[in-house]
Structure formats: structure tokens, C-alpha cells
Design an enzyme around this catalytic site. Structure first.
Site, mmCIF file in Angstrom:
data_model
loop_
_atom_site.group_PDB
_atom_site.id
_atom_site.type_symbol
_atom_site.label_atom_id
_atom_site.label_comp_id
_atom_site.label_asym_id
_atom_site.label_seq_id
_atom_site.Cartn_x
_atom_site.Cartn_y
_atom_site.Cartn_z
ATOM 1 N N SER A 6 0.835 -1.201 0.000
ATOM 2 C CA SER A 6 0.000 0.000 0.000
ATOM 3 C C SER A 6 0.868 1.249 0.000
ATOM 4 C CB SER A 6 -0.899 0.010 1.240
ATOM 5 O OG SER A 6 -1.438 1.310 1.394
ATOM 6 N N HIS A 31 -0.832 -1.215 -4.424
ATOM 7 C CA HIS A 31 -2.174 -0.891 -3.924
ATOM 8 C C HIS A 31 -2.281 0.618 -3.704
ATOM 9 C CE1 HIS A 31 -5.828 -2.041 -1.577
ATOM 10 N NE2 HIS A 31 -5.476 -1.079 -0.738
ATOM 11 N N ASP A 33 -4.539 3.605 -2.288
ATOM 12 C CA ASP A 33 -5.650 3.904 -1.383
ATOM 13 C C ASP A 33 -6.194 5.294 -1.664
ATOM 14 O OD1 ASP A 33 -5.989 1.602 0.411
ATOM 15 O OD2 ASP A 33 -3.910 2.008 0.959
ATOM 16 N N MET A 35 -8.786 8.083 -1.005
ATOM 17 C CA MET A 35 -9.700 8.484 0.080
ATOM 18 C C MET A 35 -10.262 9.871 -0.207
ATOM 19 S SD MET A 35 -7.583 7.289 3.447
ATOM 20 C CE MET A 35 -6.748 5.707 3.532
ATOM 21 N N HIS A 64 -7.964 0.918 -4.739
ATOM 22 C CA HIS A 64 -8.961 0.751 -3.677
ATOM 23 C C HIS A 64 -9.639 2.091 -3.446
ATOM 24 C CE1 HIS A 64 -9.550 -0.265 0.908
ATOM 25 N NE2 HIS A 64 -10.693 -0.176 0.262
ATOM 26 N N MET A 66 -11.874 4.331 -1.567
ATOM 27 C CA MET A 66 -12.611 4.574 -0.324
ATOM 28 C C MET A 66 -13.316 5.914 -0.478
ATOM 29 S SD MET A 66 -9.756 3.119 2.311
ATOM 30 C CE MET A 66 -8.481 3.266 1.078
ATOM 31 N N MET A 135 -11.869 -6.178 4.401
ATOM 32 C CA MET A 135 -11.150 -5.188 5.224
ATOM 33 C C MET A 135 -10.961 -5.767 6.628
ATOM 34 S SD MET A 135 -10.351 -2.523 3.430
ATOM 35 C CE MET A 135 -9.622 -1.667 4.828
ATOM 36 N N ASP A 173 -6.885 -6.547 3.670
ATOM 37 C CA ASP A 173 -6.255 -5.233 3.776
ATOM 38 C C ASP A 173 -6.461 -4.670 5.184
ATOM 39 O OD1 ASP A 173 -5.256 -2.677 3.350
ATOM 40 O OD2 ASP A 173 -6.860 -2.063 1.975
HETATM 41 C C1 DX5 Z 1 -6.645 1.374 5.186
HETATM 42 C C2 DX5 Z 1 -6.093 1.130 3.819
HETATM 43 C C3 DX5 Z 1 -4.961 0.194 3.805
HETATM 44 C C4 DX5 Z 1 -3.741 0.652 4.572
HETATM 45 C C5 DX5 Z 1 -3.136 -0.559 5.185
HETATM 46 O O1 DX5 Z 1 -7.740 2.191 5.118
HETATM 47 O O2 DX5 Z 1 -7.095 0.622 2.958
HETATM 48 O O3 DX5 Z 1 -4.593 -0.188 2.475
HETATM 49 O O4 DX5 Z 1 -2.778 1.292 3.792
HETATM 50 O O5 DX5 Z 1 -2.114 -0.165 6.015
HETATM 51 P P1 DX5 Z 1 -1.496 -1.126 7.111
HETATM 52 O O6 DX5 Z 1 -0.912 -2.310 6.361
HETATM 53 O O7 DX5 Z 1 -0.458 -0.272 7.759
HETATM 54 O O8 DX5 Z 1 -2.597 -1.539 8.019
HETATM 55 ZN ZN ZN Z 2 -6.464 -0.287 0.991
#
Ligand code: DX5
Ligand code: ZN
Length: 222
Positions: A6, A31, A33, A35, A64, A66, A135, A173
Site C-alpha cells: 500500500s 495498492h 488507497d 480516500m 482501492h 474509499m 477489510m 487489507d
Molecule cells: C486502510 C487502507 C490500507 C492501509 C493498510 O484504510 O485501505 O490499504 O494502507 O495499512 P497497514 O498495512 O499499515 O494496516
Molecule cells: Zn487499501
């Protein structure tokens, strides 16, 4: 086991270098993320950043989302070069339509489930999904602790997928580490996302080797 690091835990000021380092270390997936500050509290980056980095990397872009109502942005992320687009079931009223749209745009389609969301939300979609993301933390932040019931959820999802003959992969994840890699793979996980546990302990090629060894059941510490 596919490891999908990630970028949330990478250095955002040098994303292209981070992508090159991942590729050089032998990673195949990365990956992203995304947001929006609404579905989750934080804001990270959007399609323009992914598009700019697409030109610099041959990695499989695992995106991903979010974000609320992700169907609005599927086309934009596909055009930006996402290989796989994952939307949250909780964020989309018309989930079947959005999954179909992702595939029409030429990307692989995935649905993510928050820890409390039951598996039956995706049951009827399994034949048309390339991946389901379980998740194992509440989304929005890196570095959180793994929620233990996630492993059983993976096991039950694996049974559902096998029962309907779907080829969907299972991704996990949140809070993934060397310590829980083996149990997740044994439960049926195909793709593990890791942010802090991967980027926090360089060098990256050695970290990848350790995750793969852990997946095989070798004793690698934590
Ligand atoms: C959380 C993200 C993850 C995050 C995971 O909302 O979707 O992808 O980066 O990070 P770690 O591995 O540190 O939990
Ligand atoms: Zn993620």
C-alpha cells in the site's frame, strides 16, 4: 500469495521512485488507497496522480476506492490506468451496476467489505467479480491493528466462492503482517495488502522474501 504494497505508507513526494523501487524488488502489484474525506476521514490522491504515475510503472495498479458513490468516478480511474478497481459495498447503492461498469471500462472488478459488513452482500455478485476485499481494519488509516475475526470471514468467503465456482480472488487489507500472513493464506487469502509492515522495514526485496516465506509457513519472526 500476491503481495500488494500500500502506497499509503510510502513517501508521497517521490511516488515514481517508490514505484520503481517496488518493481526492482520483484513486486508485481501495487495498492493505491484513494480516500475522499467523506467515506473515510482522510483525503489522499485521485485519478490525476494515478494517471501521471501510470506512465512510469509496469506494476499492476490495484486501486482501492474509499469514496462515496464510486460509480461516478469508475470511468475516470479506468482511463487513468487502473488495472483493477475496487469499490466499497457500503458506499454504493447500485453495486451490480457499478461492478458491470468497471468491467465495461476494461478493468478488473472488485468489491470491498468493511469489517462489520456481512458476506452475503456480495453473494450474488461473485460470478462477475475478479476479487473481494475483506477489510481487516476500519478503512481510513494505515498502521491499525488487525481485527481477529477477519480470518474466519476469509474462510467463509472462500467456501462461498468455491461453492458457486467463481474465480474471484480474496484480498485482505489492514494490519497485515508477517505474524498473520500464514493464517490468512491458509484461510484462503490470495492477495495481501501491506502498508506499514512492508514499507516500515526495508530493504523491500528482503521484506517481500519474508512475506513469501511466512505464506509458506516458514518461521520468520514478526
Ligand atoms: C486502510 C487502507 C490500507 C492501509 C493498510 O484504510 O485501505 O490499504 O494502507 O495499512 P497497514 O498495512 O499499515 O494496516
Ligand atoms: Zn487499501
Amino acid at each position: 500469495m500476491i503481495l500488494s504494497p500500500s502506497l499509503l505508507s510510502s513517501d508521497f513526494s517521490r511516488l515514481a521512485d517508490e514505484l520503481a523501487a517496488l518493481e526492482a524488488a520483484g513486486l508485481k502489484w501495487v495498492h493505491w488507497d484513494v480516500m475522499d474525506g467523506a467515506f473515510v476521514p482522510n483525503i489522499t490522491f485521485g485519478a490525476p496522480v494515478i494517471k501521471a504515475c501510470r506512465k512510469k510503472s509496469g506494476l499492476f495498479f490495484d486501486v482501492h476506492l474509499m469514496i462515496d458513490n464510486p460509480g461516478r468516478y469508475v470511468g475516470e480511474f479506468a482511463r487513468a490506468g487502473a488495472d483493477l478497481i475496487c469499490v466499497h459495498a457500503e458506499a454504493e447503492t447500485h453495486l451490480e451496476r457499478t461492478v458491470s461498469l468497471i468491467r465495461t471500462c476494461g478493468a478488473k472488478a472488485a468489491v470491498a467489505l468493511n469489517p462489520h459488513t456481512p458476506l452475503d452482500v456480495v453473494e450474488y455478485l461473485l460470478p462477475q467479480l475478479d476479487m473481494v476485499l475483506v477489510m481487516s481494519v476500519n478503512p481510513g488509516f494505515g498502521g491499525q491493528s488487525f481485527i481477529p475475526f477477519s480470518t474466519d470471514k476469509v474462510r467463509r468467503l472462500k467456501s462461498m466462492i468455491d461453492a458457486c465456482g467463481s474465480a474471484a480472488l480474496i484480498q485482505v487489507d489492514g494490519g497485515v503482517s508477517l505474524a498473520n500472513t500464514r493464517e490468512l493464506v491458509q484461510a484462503g487469502a490470495d492477495v495481501l495488502v501491506s502498508g506499514s509492515a512492508f514499507f516500515g522495514a526495508p530493504p523491500l526485496d528482503e521484506r517481500l522474501r519474508l512475506f513469501q516465506a511466512a505464506a509458506r509457513g516458514e518461521d520468520v519472526g514478526s
